[in-house]
Design an enzyme around this catalytic site. Structure first.
Site, PDB file in Angstrom:
ATOM      1  N   CYS A  84       4.317  -4.763   0.632  1.00 25.68           N
ATOM      2  CA  CYS A  84       5.521  -5.594   0.678  1.00 25.68           C
ATOM      3  C   CYS A  84       5.304  -6.808   1.583  1.00 25.68           C
ATOM      4  O   CYS A  84       5.424  -6.706   2.809  1.00 25.68           O
ATOM      5  CB  CYS A  84       6.709  -4.759   1.177  1.00 25.68           C
ATOM      6  SG  CYS A  84       8.214  -5.727   1.332  1.00 25.68           S
ATOM      7  N   CYS A  99       8.280  -7.805   3.686  1.00 23.09           N
ATOM      8  CA  CYS A  99       8.576  -6.893   4.803  1.00 23.09           C
ATOM      9  C   CYS A  99       7.581  -7.105   5.949  1.00 23.09           C
ATOM     10  O   CYS A  99       7.967  -7.092   7.114  1.00 23.09           O
ATOM     11  CB  CYS A  99       8.455  -5.426   4.377  1.00 23.09           C
ATOM     12  SG  CYS A  99       9.203  -5.022   2.815  1.00 23.09           S
ATOM     13  N   ASP A 100       6.312  -7.260   5.612  1.00 21.19           N
ATOM     14  CA  ASP A 100       5.268  -7.169   6.638  1.00 21.19           C
ATOM     15  C   ASP A 100       4.490  -8.458   6.903  1.00 21.19           C
ATOM     16  O   ASP A 100       3.664  -8.504   7.814  1.00 21.19           O
ATOM     17  CB  ASP A 100       4.274  -6.056   6.260  1.00 21.19           C
ATOM     18  CG  ASP A 100       4.968  -4.706   6.136  1.00 21.19           C
ATOM     19  OD1 ASP A 100       5.915  -4.475   6.911  1.00 21.19           O
ATOM     20  OD2 ASP A 100       4.580  -3.903   5.277  1.00 21.19           O
TER      21      ASP A 100
END
Ligand code: NAP
Length: 315
Positions: free
Chosen positions: A134, A137-138
């Site tokens: 992701c 997300c990261d």
């Protein structure tokens, strides 16, 4: 004994939420089980440029939040729970969820698909330590670092482009010569000064297990068999998704890759015969289009079939 719901919607992505809007507007008080990834794939994406009605594009999480608000406005209920097992052989259907047992007259399976992994032992050990599926997300954790994105489709291109905001260099690693990505996405990636595209490379191992952080990848050239080490700090997977339908094995027909088989887009079957009251919509049954708009479209279709089914059965 718990009450019997008119309809339960499994999944809170684009398809489930569209089904929720329609069934809620029809007065069916749908219960939406939000699942492992509330909001589905759109909730972890960035700008959605091809959803009609948003000429400048809309952020995926905003689109999802709007849809949820719209469903709630008409009375849809949401529960943070995921399905553990289902019995769709007898009426009402029985659903065993992480929040208890639910009985329902109809079911819409809109459980979507989840990110696919390479399946390497080293990759699995380094998830959260430099390996991620992701980017939104990261990506933040890779400011100024070098990373790789694995895959040759639109997801890989989108992740790579997004990650250039943080990483100093992004190398796309694709196992074949030709890319599956759309022309526009591929061209954007190719034109980006921070992105390098490598073809015919297979990731054999993610390095850094002992250090508990990604140090690089071991690559094998698919054409020559030659091996090579690429030093970098992160590996993002952009190699597609797997349908979330394992829990329906033996209940309804699934294809060899685990997608729910449907007739006329949304009717589920068992041994080739339609299962009345059980419908599937969105990415869990769609291996061909897999777009937000098609997921919404089949969510709408499933909701209309639920209405029709309940009416025909006197509910
Ligand atoms: P996809 O189109 O199925 O592409 C998956 C890619 O990963 C392929 O290039 C595939 O290689 C590769 N791959 C699969 N398994 C692999 C493995 N074990 N090892 C190495 N490589 C592997 O999936 P997607 O990119 O997630 O796209 C899915 C759908 O969503 C598409 O319709 C796409 O257009 C859409 N989408 C659109 C956008 C956008 O327009 N902004 C963004 C994301 C997704 P091969 O090519 O060799 O099979």
């Amino acid at each position: 004994m718990s009450e019997i719901r008119d309809t339960v919607i499994l999944g809170s992505g684009c398809s489930g939420l569209t089904a929720a809007i329609y069934t809620a507007r029809a007065g069916l008080k749908p219960l939406v089980l939000e699942g492992h990834e509330p909001g589905g794939q759109l909730s972890i994406t960035t700008l959605v440029e091809n959803f009609p009605g948003w000429p400048e594009g809309i952020q995926g999480p905003d689109l999802i939040a709007n849809m949820k608000k719209q469903a709630e406005r008409f009375g849809a209920e949401f529960q943070v729970a995921h399905l553990k097992a289902a019995d769709l052989h007898a009426h009402p259907f029985k659903l065993v969820t992480s929040a208890g047992e639910i009985r329902t007259r109809s079911l819409i399976i809109a459980s979507g698909a989840s990110a696919r992994w390479l399946g390497l032992e080293s990759e699995q050990k380094l998830i959260g330590h430099g390996v991620s599926s992701c980017a939104t997300c990261d990506g933040f954790f890779f400011r100024g670092l070098e990373i790789a994105v694995v895959g040759g489709g639109d997801s890989a291109m989108e992740e790579a482009l997004f990650l250039t905001r943080f990483a100093s260099k992004v190398t796309i690693l694709h196992r074949r010569e030709h890319f599956r990505a759309s022309k526009i996405m591929l061209e954007r990636a190719m034109a980006h000064p921070q992105i390098e595209l490598r073809t015919n490379v297979i990731v054999e191992e993610v390095l850094g297990v002992d250090e508990k952080e990604v140090k690089g990848v071991k690559l094998k050239n698919a054409a020559t068999g030659e091996e090579e080490i690429l030093h970098l700090n992160g590996v993002f997977l952009g190699i597609g998704h797997e349908p979330n339908a394992k829990m329906f094995h033996g209940q309804i027909d699934l294809d060899s890759d685990g997608y729910v088989l449907t007739q006329n887009n949304v009717f589920t079957t068992r041994n080739g015969q339609v299962v009345p009251g059980v419908y599937a919509s969105g990415d869990v049954q769609d291996r061909r289009y897999r777009q937000a708009i098609t997921a919404a479209g089949t969510g709408c279709m499933a909701a209309l079939e639920v209405e029709k089914y309940l009416e025909e059965h006197g509910h």
